[in-house]
Design a protein around this motif. Sequence first.
Motif, PDB file in Angstrom:
ATOM      1  N   PRO A 141       6.138   1.826 -19.410  1.00  0.00           N
ATOM      2  CA  PRO A 141       5.568   1.415 -18.124  1.00  0.00           C
ATOM      3  C   PRO A 141       6.471   1.783 -16.956  1.00  0.00           C
ATOM      4  N   TYR A 142       5.847   2.160 -15.852  1.00  0.00           N
ATOM      5  CA  TYR A 142       6.587   2.618 -14.670  1.00  0.00           C
ATOM      6  C   TYR A 142       6.102   1.926 -13.395  1.00  0.00           C
ATOM      7  N   ALA A 143       4.859   2.200 -13.003  1.00  0.00           N
ATOM      8  CA  ALA A 143       4.299   1.614 -11.784  1.00  0.00           C
ATOM      9  C   ALA A 143       3.170   0.657 -12.146  1.00  0.00           C
ATOM     10  N   THR A 144       3.056  -0.419 -11.383  1.00  0.00           N
ATOM     11  CA  THR A 144       2.008  -1.410 -11.633  1.00  0.00           C
ATOM     12  C   THR A 144       1.247  -1.678 -10.339  1.00  0.00           C
ATOM     13  N   ASN A 145       0.151  -2.421 -10.472  1.00  0.00           N
ATOM     14  CA  ASN A 145      -0.599  -2.825  -9.291  1.00  0.00           C
ATOM     15  C   ASN A 145      -0.859  -4.325  -9.358  1.00  0.00           C
ATOM     16  N   ALA A 146      -1.483  -4.858  -8.327  1.00  0.00           N
ATOM     17  CA  ALA A 146      -1.769  -6.287  -8.287  1.00  0.00           C
ATOM     18  C   ALA A 146      -3.125  -6.526  -7.652  1.00  0.00           C
ATOM     19  N   SER A 147      -3.962  -7.285  -8.331  1.00  0.00           N
ATOM     20  CA  SER A 147      -5.220  -7.725  -7.750  1.00  0.00           C
ATOM     21  C   SER A 147      -5.013  -9.078  -7.086  1.00  0.00           C
ATOM     22  N   GLY A 148      -5.841  -9.360  -6.104  1.00  0.00           N
ATOM     23  CA  GLY A 148      -5.725 -10.624  -5.384  1.00  0.00           C
ATOM     24  C   GLY A 148      -6.697 -10.632  -4.229  1.00  0.00           C
ATOM     25  N   ILE A 149      -6.337 -11.330  -3.176  1.00  0.00           N
ATOM     26  CA  ILE A 149      -7.176 -11.394  -1.981  1.00  0.00           C
ATOM     27  C   ILE A 149      -6.403 -10.858  -0.783  1.00  0.00           C
ATOM     28  N   ILE A 150      -6.943  -9.814  -0.195  1.00  0.00           N
ATOM     29  CA  ILE A 150      -6.394  -9.274   1.056  1.00  0.00           C
ATOM     30  C   ILE A 150      -7.041 -10.070   2.184  1.00  0.00           C
ATOM     31  N   GLY A 247     -25.488  -2.743  -0.145  1.00  0.00           N
ATOM     32  CA  GLY A 247     -25.567  -1.484   0.585  1.00  0.00           C
ATOM     33  C   GLY A 247     -24.281  -1.120   1.299  1.00  0.00           C
ATOM     34  N   THR A 248     -23.223  -1.909   1.047  1.00  0.00           N
ATOM     35  CA  THR A 248     -21.932  -1.697   1.699  1.00  0.00           C
ATOM     36  C   THR A 248     -20.973  -0.997   0.746  1.00  0.00           C
ATOM     37  N   SER A 249     -20.410   0.126   1.186  1.00  0.00           N
ATOM     38  CA  SER A 249     -19.498   0.896   0.342  1.00  0.00           C
ATOM     39  C   SER A 249     -18.057   0.435   0.511  1.00  0.00           C
ATOM     40  N   TYR A 250     -17.209   0.930  -0.362  1.00  0.00           N
ATOM     41  CA  TYR A 250     -15.764   0.664  -0.288  1.00  0.00           C
ATOM     42  C   TYR A 250     -15.208   1.087   1.066  1.00  0.00           C
ATOM     43  N   ASN A 251     -15.576   2.284   1.532  1.00  0.00           N
ATOM     44  CA  ASN A 251     -15.096   2.759   2.833  1.00  0.00           C
ATOM     45  C   ASN A 251     -15.650   1.913   3.969  1.00  0.00           C
ATOM     46  N   ASP A 252     -16.907   1.479   3.831  1.00  0.00           N
ATOM     47  CA  ASP A 252     -17.511   0.628   4.861  1.00  0.00           C
ATOM     48  C   ASP A 252     -16.751  -0.683   5.016  1.00  0.00           C
ATOM     49  N   ILE A 253     -16.439  -1.314   3.900  1.00  0.00           N
ATOM     50  CA  ILE A 253     -15.803  -2.630   3.978  1.00  0.00           C
ATOM     51  C   ILE A 253     -14.366  -2.509   4.464  1.00  0.00           C
ATOM     52  N   ASN A 254     -13.694  -1.409   4.133  1.00  0.00           N
ATOM     53  CA  ASN A 254     -12.351  -1.193   4.674  1.00  0.00           C
ATOM     54  C   ASN A 254     -12.402  -1.077   6.197  1.00  0.00           C
ATOM     55  N   ARG A 255     -13.418  -0.388   6.694  1.00  0.00           N
ATOM     56  CA  ARG A 255     -13.594  -0.250   8.132  1.00  0.00           C
ATOM     57  C   ARG A 255     -13.895  -1.601   8.776  1.00  0.00           C
ATOM     58  N   ASP A 256     -14.772  -2.373   8.139  1.00  0.00           N
ATOM     59  CA  ASP A 256     -15.116  -3.692   8.682  1.00  0.00           C
ATOM     60  C   ASP A 256     -13.894  -4.606   8.704  1.00  0.00           C
ATOM     61  N   PHE A 257     -13.098  -4.555   7.635  1.00  0.00           N
ATOM     62  CA  PHE A 257     -11.899  -5.392   7.592  1.00  0.00           C
ATOM     63  C   PHE A 257     -10.902  -4.964   8.659  1.00  0.00           C
ATOM     64  N   ALA A 258     -10.708  -3.662   8.770  1.00  0.00           N
ATOM     65  CA  ALA A 258      -9.769  -3.138   9.765  1.00  0.00           C
ATOM     66  C   ALA A 258     -10.185  -3.504  11.189  1.00  0.00           C
ATOM     67  N   ASN A 259     -11.501  -3.642  11.404  1.00  0.00           N
ATOM     68  CA  ASN A 259     -12.025  -3.984  12.732  1.00  0.00           C
ATOM     69  C   ASN A 259     -12.206  -5.485  12.930  1.00  0.00           C
ATOM     70  N   TYR A 270      -3.829  -1.524  -3.786  1.00  0.00           N
ATOM     71  CA  TYR A 270      -4.153  -0.120  -3.557  1.00  0.00           C
ATOM     72  C   TYR A 270      -5.146   0.076  -2.411  1.00  0.00           C
ATOM     73  N   GLU A 271      -5.834  -0.988  -2.007  1.00  0.00           N
ATOM     74  CA  GLU A 271      -6.795  -0.871  -0.904  1.00  0.00           C
ATOM     75  C   GLU A 271      -6.120  -0.948   0.458  1.00  0.00           C
ATOM     76  N   ILE A 272      -4.954  -1.560   0.519  1.00  0.00           N
ATOM     77  CA  ILE A 272      -4.288  -1.798   1.806  1.00  0.00           C
ATOM     78  C   ILE A 272      -3.949  -0.510   2.551  1.00  0.00           C
ATOM     79  N   PRO A 273      -3.426   0.538   1.901  1.00  0.00           N
ATOM     80  CA  PRO A 273      -3.162   1.772   2.651  1.00  0.00           C
ATOM     81  C   PRO A 273      -4.411   2.361   3.293  1.00  0.00           C
ATOM     82  N   GLU A 274      -5.572   2.183   2.643  1.00  0.00           N
ATOM     83  CA  GLU A 274      -6.821   2.673   3.227  1.00  0.00           C
ATOM     84  C   GLU A 274      -7.161   1.897   4.494  1.00  0.00           C
TER      85      GLU A 274
END
Length: 422
Positions: A141-150, A247-259, A270-274
Amino acid sequence: MKFTKLLLSVAGATALTLALAGCGSSSSSSGNGKTTVQFLSTKTENASTYKELIKEFEKKNPKIDVEFSSPTNAATLLKTDLTKGTFPDVVGIGGDATFVAMQDAKVFKDLSKESYVKTVDPTYQKMITSLYSGKGLYAVPYATNASGIIYNKALFKKAGITKIPTTWDELMADAKTLKSKGITPFGVAFKDSWTTLSPWNQIVGNVIPDSWIKTRLNNKSTFAATHKAALNQWLEPLKYSQKDYMGTSYNDINRDFANGKVAMIINGNYEIPEITKLNKDIDADMFMFPVTNSASDNHVVSGIDVAFGIYNKTKVSSAANKLVAFLMQKSSAEKYTQEQFSFSAIDGVKQTSKFVAGISPEIERVNVKNYPDHYYPSAFDMSKPLTQCALNASKGMSASQNVKQTLQNIDNTFNTANVKNK
């Protein structure tokens, strides 16, 4: 990087086993007196970091050349390489279905005796070894990720929420508070079916015993008999999401969150950099998904995003091992962790970003559980019945009927995919 489940059929895994006969690495000593090591990454996102690290490695090891590749169709290519006898010497691979298929074919060397393994936390080593039977560590094992609530800290403050929820009831109470203030509590992006897996894995990982999957694989239990409460819980956040979650995509929700249009997203680091690409100044952080009402019993669902395997028929074993040892060094792992916005399986390597400050302490004390779907048959895609379940809910189907129908669907499709135990 978004979480994706790479699927490789059981038939393909069988073909891999058969293909091993007579296969060997295509790497060798070249005419210029250098040894060539072929290194393949199953992730395209980390190519730039690997290329930088490879330059450092080659500078320190002038008699070794590294040929690097990160194809988009890595799972298929690895199978083809085995058949052709051109399998790469070193593979950077996730702890997922592709690795399981490779392990079924007995592709990788046992690395358990290598000195760099001592730097890897035992919990993450177990995440790898739990994917197969028998002794040995066939990928380090080298790199890991974490699920949770942003979450958007500014929106929490606006709603008067001053404490991060540490239990399920507290989370639902906060969702009600946010909704009462005209703020959408959860941003849900189920147009992309893979996003259904993040809340599922976190809930199931915390409320279903780790040992259960072996019982299910042996056809001695069912999802219908054991996962009713978990699926009901999975449906609950949909009551506090935007209306058009199907009807909301991954990119859509990232935009909504960012706004600033939604307060929380149930997903991974992994979603935070987006999101920060869209709004680098956003006041956001991440906390552990509090699945149960006992704060001390909640765990972060974390997986092996990258592990290194060395082909057991490589002709350049020493050089390949030197490359893995270099990548496992603390300085290399720190570079990878920061550039790829990941966490590390290596002791003492920390992710320092403020955007994961709320969940980092849990990772550092290794309060983690593996993704449950990593243990499902490779031909079984849990996202499909979950997407249908969400669609049913959006159309007004009662929760009791929806849960019953969905669990039956899950069991039926699981049984079809579970060919090893028929």
